[in-house]
Design a protein around this motif. Structure first.
Motif, mmCIF file in Angstrom:
data_model
loop_
_atom_site.group_PDB
_atom_site.id
_atom_site.type_symbol
_atom_site.label_atom_id
_atom_site.label_comp_id
_atom_site.label_asym_id
_atom_site.label_seq_id
_atom_site.Cartn_x
_atom_site.Cartn_y
_atom_site.Cartn_z
ATOM 1 N N THR A 81 0.841 -1.191 0.000
ATOM 2 C CA THR A 81 0.000 0.000 0.000
ATOM 3 C C THR A 81 0.883 1.250 0.000
ATOM 4 O O THR A 81 2.090 1.172 0.240
ATOM 5 N N GLU A 112 -4.383 3.602 2.227
ATOM 6 C CA GLU A 112 -4.972 2.266 2.081
ATOM 7 C C GLU A 112 -4.935 1.751 0.648
ATOM 8 O O GLU A 112 -5.199 0.572 0.409
ATOM 9 N N GLU A 113 -4.638 2.605 -0.319
ATOM 10 C CA GLU A 113 -4.646 2.195 -1.721
ATOM 11 C C GLU A 113 -3.427 1.327 -2.025
ATOM 12 O O GLU A 113 -2.313 1.625 -1.606
ATOM 13 N N HIS A 114 -3.653 0.261 -2.776
ATOM 14 C CA HIS A 114 -2.568 -0.637 -3.172
ATOM 15 C C HIS A 114 -1.905 -0.122 -4.443
ATOM 16 O O HIS A 114 -2.559 0.440 -5.321
#
Length: 157
Positions: A81, A112-114
């Motif tokens: 992330t 939280e973004e991958h």
């Protein structure tokens, strides 16, 4: 009258295995290298076949993170992330993760973004900026300590 010809999905002469379409197995065309490979899914959908690389380092990508004056090449898992990337950057830049803002393709990314879901690939560039609100708080804090810390006149006993 116009005569329509059926289009072939592959340049090879082999055809898709057909028949019942059951059993859960996939049928793939056999083509030579350089051509598109297609597979027939159990539901009957024809899709481009995925390339499966069996390297153990497949998931590791190198990202160039650019700050205002420096850049860092960082090797990290593609499924990590942006929060994990901030933790690695905090070691290199001495900025806490909360003080960093990461931009990829012109947009600020959340912790939280991958990486792989946003589209970060090997040798892509990510821009890191210091959060202006925290930077301003730091400057105000330094100014207050200088005002409080410097006496107007010395008192001698």
């Amino acid at each position: 009258m116009i005569k329509l010809r059926p289009k072939r999905f592959s340049r090879s002469s082999s055809k898709l295995g057909g028949g019942g379409g059951g059993g859960g197995a996939t049928n793939a065309t056999t083509t030579t290298t350089g051509e598109i490979k297609w597979e027939l899914r159990p539901g009957g959908m024809l899709v481009q076949k995925r390339e499966c690389k069996e390297n153990s380092d497949e998931g590791v990508i190198t990202i160039r993170v650019s700050t205002v004056s420096k850049w860092h090449d960082i090797s990290i898992q593609s499924t990590s992330t942006f929060g994990e990337l901030k933790m690695v950057l905090s070691i290199l830049t001495n900025l806490e993760a909360e003080e960093q803002r990461l931009l990829f393709k012109g947009k600020e990314r959340e912790d939280e973004e991958h990486l792989h879901m946003v589209g970060v690939k090997d040798k892509d560039k990510v821009l890191m900026l210091e959060d202006p609100a925290i930077k301003e708080r730091k400057l105000l804090g330094l100014a207050r300590t200088q005002i409080i810390g410097s006496p107007y006149r010395t008192i001698r006993v």
